[in-house]
Enzyme design. Sequence first.
Site, short mmCIF file in Angstrom:
data_model
loop_
_atom_site.label_atom_id
_atom_site.label_comp_id
_atom_site.label_asym_id
_atom_site.label_seq_id
_atom_site.Cartn_x
_atom_site.Cartn_y
_atom_site.Cartn_z
N HIS A 67 0.91 -1.09 -0.04
CA HIS A 67 0.06 -0.02 0.05
C HIS A 67 0.91 1.35 0.08
CE1 HIS A 67 -4.16 -1.89 1.29
NE2 HIS A 67 -3.64 -2.42 0.26
N ASP A 267 -6.34 -17.82 2.33
CA ASP A 267 -5.95 -19.13 1.89
C ASP A 267 -6.08 -20.02 2.73
OD1 ASP A 267 -4.28 -21.10 0.50
OD2 ASP A 267 -2.43 -19.75 0.30
#
Length: 305
Positions: A67, A267
């Site tokens: 970011h 995940d």
Amino acid sequence: MASISTLFFQLITLAFAFNIVANGQSLKVGYYQETCPDLEPLVKEIVDQVISISPTLAPPLLRMHFHDCFVRVRYQNLCFHVTGSVSIIFLLIYMQGCDGSVLLESPAKKSEKDADPNLSLRGFEIIDQAKAAAEKVCPGVVSCADILALVARDVTVAVKGPFWEVETGRRDGRASIKSEALHKLLAPFSNISTLKKGFKKRGLSVKDLVVLSGGHTIGISHCSSFHYRLYNFTGRLDTDPSLDSKYVKKLKMKCKPRDQNSIVEMDPGSFETFDESYFRLVAKRRGLFKSDAALLDDIETKAYL
Ligand code: HEM
């Protein structure tokens, strides 16, 4: 062609070959060799200590670096002449917005940190801790942007990801604008054309998009980031048909109709380990965000999965 998961692990050999310029400064491995020789072991020690106690801090710290890099990009200097393998790390080094601007605070709550996509970032105190330790041994020498880049590498290694040399010498930026982060960070509901355009604007290729998305092999998401895919995909209280139906059932058990705050593993089964399973999940229509699933919507991105 090598598979994307192979590419994912073919780290940074190319990165060494370039003298990289960021924020008008040359970056190099060992930039602090003379001025702060103990910096890297020091940061690693702190990271290892923190992650051994709180392994879930690794993903937000990697995400923080991304970011930081994606927002204030100096387009004019971006040049990508990469042949053969690319790596997630190589790309992060090249994105010249890595200037620590995500770390800055404004009293009026108008800095990047205050933008919606950054509200779920965690671990700022680890950057502070590493910076304070660096200041003790070599005052006024090391940038916060370099600390963040080193921490992102070390947390990745700490969760069984690969090691890469971090080129250092970044200067800290002084501007940090909430609206800029809001507009430049891509939303999880982005479609493939928005994703490709967003990456292209930053000098990143379609392959880069796929490789970097692999960062979602670790960490968690709040239900709010994908809730609409389960309960109101087109405004008719429907489910996103591109999501695997068994996966939908599992997700609905974790995120009930009005629940935006619970968290799920991005995940499942290996969300604390930096591995290749993200790509297998996406190929099986189990990508959590529209932006993950969208990699199947394009001939070029799909070919990498
Ligand atoms: C391609 C565009 C991307 C989009 C739209 C996106 C979006 C998101 C969203 C919505 C979350 C969950 C936030 C939450 O609900 O708490 C997330 C988490 C995460 N992202 Fe991304 N992301 C992108 C690319 C990347 C990249 C390039 C990386 C790193 C290389 C990355 C690393 C992560 C990590 C590690 C997490 C888990 C954070 C945690 O556990 O707190 N993302 N991302």
